[in-house]
Design a protein around this motif. Structure first.
Motif, PDB file in Angstrom:
ATOM      1  N   ASP A 240       6.180   1.211 -36.001  1.00  0.00           N
ATOM      2  CA  ASP A 240       7.420   2.004 -36.061  1.00  0.00           C
ATOM      3  C   ASP A 240       8.187   1.963 -34.724  1.00  0.00           C
ATOM      4  O   ASP A 240       9.089   2.760 -34.503  1.00  0.00           O
ATOM      5  CB  ASP A 240       7.097   3.453 -36.440  1.00  0.00           C
ATOM      6  N   TYR A 241       7.790   1.051 -33.838  1.00  0.00           N
ATOM      7  CA  TYR A 241       8.397   0.819 -32.511  1.00  0.00           C
ATOM      8  C   TYR A 241       8.101   1.937 -31.507  1.00  0.00           C
ATOM      9  O   TYR A 241       8.059   1.689 -30.307  1.00  0.00           O
ATOM     10  CB  TYR A 241       9.911   0.593 -32.591  1.00  0.00           C
ATOM     11  N   ALA A 242       7.947   3.197 -31.984  1.00  0.00           N
ATOM     12  CA  ALA A 242       7.572   4.312 -31.125  1.00  0.00           C
ATOM     13  C   ALA A 242       8.458   4.451 -29.879  1.00  0.00           C
ATOM     14  O   ALA A 242       7.971   4.717 -28.777  1.00  0.00           O
ATOM     15  CB  ALA A 242       6.089   4.207 -30.726  1.00  0.00           C
ATOM     16  N   LEU A 243       9.771   4.268 -30.049  1.00  0.00           N
ATOM     17  CA  LEU A 243      10.694   4.526 -28.931  1.00  0.00           C
ATOM     18  C   LEU A 243      10.851   6.033 -28.755  1.00  0.00           C
ATOM     19  O   LEU A 243      10.711   6.794 -29.715  1.00  0.00           O
ATOM     20  CB  LEU A 243      12.064   3.893 -29.226  1.00  0.00           C
ATOM     21  N   PHE A 244      11.141   6.461 -27.539  1.00  0.00           N
ATOM     22  CA  PHE A 244      11.391   7.885 -27.304  1.00  0.00           C
ATOM     23  C   PHE A 244      12.826   8.196 -27.728  1.00  0.00           C
ATOM     24  O   PHE A 244      13.766   7.668 -27.121  1.00  0.00           O
ATOM     25  CB  PHE A 244      11.192   8.241 -25.835  1.00  0.00           C
ATOM     26  N   PRO A 245      13.024   9.042 -28.740  1.00  0.00           N
ATOM     27  CA  PRO A 245      14.377   9.245 -29.286  1.00  0.00           C
ATOM     28  C   PRO A 245      15.340   9.916 -28.301  1.00  0.00           C
ATOM     29  O   PRO A 245      16.537   9.686 -28.365  1.00  0.00           O
ATOM     30  CB  PRO A 245      14.142  10.135 -30.507  1.00  0.00           C
ATOM     31  N   HIS A 246      14.795  10.727 -27.376  1.00  0.00           N
ATOM     32  CA  HIS A 246      15.654  11.475 -26.455  1.00  0.00           C
ATOM     33  C   HIS A 246      15.943  10.703 -25.177  1.00  0.00           C
ATOM     34  O   HIS A 246      16.603  11.199 -24.280  1.00  0.00           O
ATOM     35  CB  HIS A 246      14.988  12.813 -26.119  1.00  0.00           C
ATOM     36  N   LEU A 247      15.420   9.465 -25.080  1.00  0.00           N
ATOM     37  CA  LEU A 247      15.673   8.662 -23.880  1.00  0.00           C
ATOM     38  C   LEU A 247      16.566   7.470 -24.225  1.00  0.00           C
ATOM     39  O   LEU A 247      16.444   6.879 -25.294  1.00  0.00           O
ATOM     40  CB  LEU A 247      14.360   8.133 -23.291  1.00  0.00           C
ATOM     41  N   SER A 248      17.444   7.126 -23.266  1.00  0.00           N
ATOM     42  CA  SER A 248      18.296   5.943 -23.440  1.00  0.00           C
ATOM     43  C   SER A 248      17.433   4.682 -23.462  1.00  0.00           C
ATOM     44  O   SER A 248      16.255   4.714 -23.084  1.00  0.00           O
ATOM     45  CB  SER A 248      19.285   5.858 -22.279  1.00  0.00           C
TER      46      SER A 248
ATOM     47  N   LYS B 226      22.800   1.877 -22.149  1.00  0.00           N
ATOM     48  CA  LYS B 226      23.050   3.334 -22.140  1.00  0.00           C
ATOM     49  C   LYS B 226      22.936   3.965 -23.535  1.00  0.00           C
ATOM     50  O   LYS B 226      23.118   5.163 -23.690  1.00  0.00           O
ATOM     51  CB  LYS B 226      24.444   3.634 -21.569  1.00  0.00           C
ATOM     52  N   ARG B 227      22.672   3.148 -24.546  1.00  0.00           N
ATOM     53  CA  ARG B 227      22.574   3.675 -25.910  1.00  0.00           C
ATOM     54  C   ARG B 227      21.257   4.419 -26.121  1.00  0.00           C
ATOM     55  O   ARG B 227      20.317   4.269 -25.344  1.00  0.00           O
ATOM     56  CB  ARG B 227      22.659   2.536 -26.940  1.00  0.00           C
ATOM     57  N   TYR B 228      21.218   5.147 -27.240  1.00  0.00           N
ATOM     58  CA  TYR B 228      19.996   5.839 -27.650  1.00  0.00           C
ATOM     59  C   TYR B 228      19.429   5.153 -28.894  1.00  0.00           C
ATOM     60  O   TYR B 228      20.187   4.529 -29.650  1.00  0.00           O
ATOM     61  CB  TYR B 228      20.292   7.318 -27.916  1.00  0.00           C
ATOM     62  N   PRO B 229      18.113   5.267 -29.121  1.00  0.00           N
ATOM     63  CA  PRO B 229      17.502   4.545 -30.246  1.00  0.00           C
ATOM     64  C   PRO B 229      18.222   4.735 -31.576  1.00  0.00           C
ATOM     65  O   PRO B 229      18.408   3.752 -32.319  1.00  0.00           O
ATOM     66  CB  PRO B 229      16.077   5.122 -30.289  1.00  0.00           C
ATOM     67  N   HIS B 230      18.697   5.970 -31.895  1.00  0.00           N
ATOM     68  CA  HIS B 230      19.309   6.183 -33.206  1.00  0.00           C
ATOM     69  C   HIS B 230      20.653   5.453 -33.343  1.00  0.00           C
ATOM     70  O   HIS B 230      21.178   5.321 -34.444  1.00  0.00           O
ATOM     71  CB  HIS B 230      19.482   7.679 -33.501  1.00  0.00           C
TER      72      HIS B 230
ATOM     73  N   GLU C 113      17.600   2.239 -21.436  1.00  0.00           N
ATOM     74  CA  GLU C 113      17.154   1.980 -20.066  1.00  0.00           C
ATOM     75  C   GLU C 113      15.924   2.819 -19.716  1.00  0.00           C
ATOM     76  O   GLU C 113      14.929   2.316 -19.187  1.00  0.00           O
ATOM     77  CB  GLU C 113      18.298   2.298 -19.093  1.00  0.00           C
ATOM     78  N   LYS C 114      15.976   4.119 -20.048  1.00  0.00           N
ATOM     79  CA  LYS C 114      14.854   5.020 -19.723  1.00  0.00           C
ATOM     80  C   LYS C 114      13.610   4.679 -20.533  1.00  0.00           C
ATOM     81  O   LYS C 114      12.484   4.825 -20.058  1.00  0.00           O
ATOM     82  CB  LYS C 114      15.270   6.478 -19.967  1.00  0.00           C
ATOM     83  N   ASN C 115      13.827   4.227 -21.770  1.00  0.00           N
ATOM     84  CA  ASN C 115      12.685   3.806 -22.585  1.00  0.00           C
ATOM     85  C   ASN C 115      11.932   2.659 -21.915  1.00  0.00           C
ATOM     86  O   ASN C 115      10.704   2.646 -21.900  1.00  0.00           O
ATOM     87  CB  ASN C 115      13.142   3.375 -23.986  1.00  0.00           C
ATOM     88  N   VAL C 116      12.682   1.704 -21.374  1.00  0.00           N
ATOM     89  CA  VAL C 116      12.034   0.548 -20.747  1.00  0.00           C
ATOM     90  C   VAL C 116      11.449   0.938 -19.383  1.00  0.00           C
ATOM     91  O   VAL C 116      10.342   0.532 -19.023  1.00  0.00           O
ATOM     92  CB  VAL C 116      13.011  -0.638 -20.617  1.00  0.00           C
TER      93      VAL C 116
END
Ligand SMILES: Nc1ncnc2c1ncn2[C@@H]1O[C@H](COP(=O)(O)OP(=O)(O)O)[C@@H](O)[C@H]1O
Ligand SMILES: [Mg+2]
Length: 239
Positions: free
Chosen positions: A89-97, A132-136, A99-102
């Motif tokens: 499910d990729y498990a990205l942090f939804p509240h982080l951009s 600068k985008r967010y996962p959603h 850039e911040k995810n990486v």
């Protein structure tokens, strides 16, 4: 020399009656892409989690680059294995951009180097404009590329991917498959991915076929298509 060497691995969950993985053996070379293919429930995700260090097997030996990760006396934990993982499910942090995810996995680097590396891997997966985008705000394919960038950022020795294409539209899968292969080959990664879909074999150098916790056949895709060992293998290959 075998870069990844897994021997006589047995595993059961605390509440499971039977062994989930039975005497698993396989090897992989550096820079190769290995596909672990099997029906749902055959133990693919469990095997990947053991390689990552997220589950502890009852028996077996795992060596990577001649370092012992698992044997009777040793167990190297997940944070010391240098393994990158891309979850189903990729498990990205939804509240982080993006850039911040990486950046998240680069906490050992100082800020400047971490940012430089983040830009480098986002460039590698052609997602620099989305920093600068967010996962959603991203499509499934774009989210997958971010998950891949995050896993690649700390320069892991091995990258593990669980069903990397299963959440993508069928018409996107072929394109993303080829992109993933190109990215892995460019970065020289040793990769293992699991799948239940024969079409994913296209990008594999080697294949491990799993049936109810056992390795049924290993080889190159061509070898396996030419000489499927039994009915189950034929069924998996759709031939
Ligand atoms: N946390 C768990 N506890 C107990 N049994 C589990 C757990 N996770 C998976 N299993 C069981 O282990 C078997 C293999 O599951 P899994 O590794 O997820 O297979 P796959 O990824 O090939 O679909 C299945 O029978 C599943 O029900
Ligand atoms: Mg699974």
């Amino acid at each position: 020399m075998n870069y990844i060497d897994l021997k006589n691995l047995f595993f059961k969950y605390r509440n499971s009656v039977e062994d989930i993985l039975k005497n698993i053996n396989f090897t992989a070379n550096k820079g190769e892409i290995t596909a672990i293919i099997g029906e749902s429930g055959s133990g693919k995700s469990t095997l990947l989690r053991i390689l990552a260090g997220l589950e502890i097997p009852q028996a077996g030996e795992l060596k990577v680059n001649n370092k012992i990760f698992i044997d009777d006396e040793n167990f190297i934990p997940v944070e010391k294995r240098g393994i990158g993982m891309v979850f189903q499910d990729y498990a990205l942090f939804p509240h982080l951009s993006v850039e911040k995810n990486v950046l998240f996995g680069l906490n050992k680097l100082e800020k400047k180097s971490a940012e430089k590396r983040t830009h480098e891997v986002l460039d590698l997966v052609s997602m620099k404009e989305f920093i600068k985008r967010y996962p959603h705000e991203l499509s499934g394919g774009q989210q997958q590329r971010i998950a891949l960038a995050r896993a690649l950022a700390p320069n892991p020795e091995i990258i593990l991917l669980d069903e990397p294409f299963s959440n993508l539209d069928a018409n996107l899968q072929g394109k993303i498959r080829n992109e993933l292969k190109a990215i892995l080959k460019t970065s020289g990664e040793t990769a293992i991915f699991v799948s239940h879909d024969k079409d994913d074999l296209e990008i594999a150098d080697r294949v491990v076929i799993l049936d109810r916790g056992e390795v049924i056949q290993t080889g190159t895709p061509a070898e396996i298509f030419r000489n499927p060992k039994n009915e189950y293998v034929r069924h998996i290959l759709g031939i």
